[in-house]
Design a protein around this motif. Sequence first.
Motif: not given
Length: 166
Positions: A79-97, A66-74
Motif C-alpha cells: 500500500r506504500a508503493g513498495q509492491g515487490t519484496s524479496a529476501y536476498i542471500t549473499l555470500k561475502i568475503v570472509q571478515n568483510s561483514w 537497549g531492550v527497546i530500540r525505538g518506536f515505529g509504525a508497521r
Amino acid sequence: MAEDSMAEDPEDATAIPPPRPLDSIDQDILQMLQTDGRASIRSVAERVHVSRANAYARINRLIEDGVIRGFGARVNHERAGQGTSAYITLKIVQNSWRTVREQLRRLPGASHIALVGGDYDVLLLVHTPDNRALREVVLTRLQAIPEVLSTRTLLVFEEEDLEPQG
C-alpha cells in the motif's frame, strides 16, 4: 517516535549496559508496547498494575538498556508503493561483514539485514516498487559491492507480520 540510532555493534561494549533479567512486569510492558507502540503511560500502568511513575521509569530503563530500540509504525509495503519484496542471500568475503553491512544499510528499500550461519553469510530483506527496481538493486547495486561473492534472490509472493499476542 523515531527509532534511536543506538550502537548495536557487539564489540562496542560502551554503547549499552550488559543485559539484566526482565521480570514479568517488564515482559508485560514489552508485549503491550509491541502491540501498540502509541500506548499512553497511564494505559500501560493500568494494564500491568503499577503506578504511572513506575511504568515511566521501567520504560525509560528498557530504552536506556537497549531492550527497546525505538518506536515505529508497521507498514503495509504494498500500500506504500513498495509492491515487490524479496529476501536476498549473499555470500561475502570472509571478515568483510562490517564493510558490507555499512553498504547494505544505505541500500534503497533494505529493511532487514542479518549475518547468518549456514550456506549463506547474509540475509537481506528489500522492498521495491516493482521487479525492475528489484533487478536494479540486485544486478547493479549489490553485485557492485566488491566483497559480495554471490547473491540469490527469493521473491516474496505474500507476507504477513506476526503480531504479538495481546
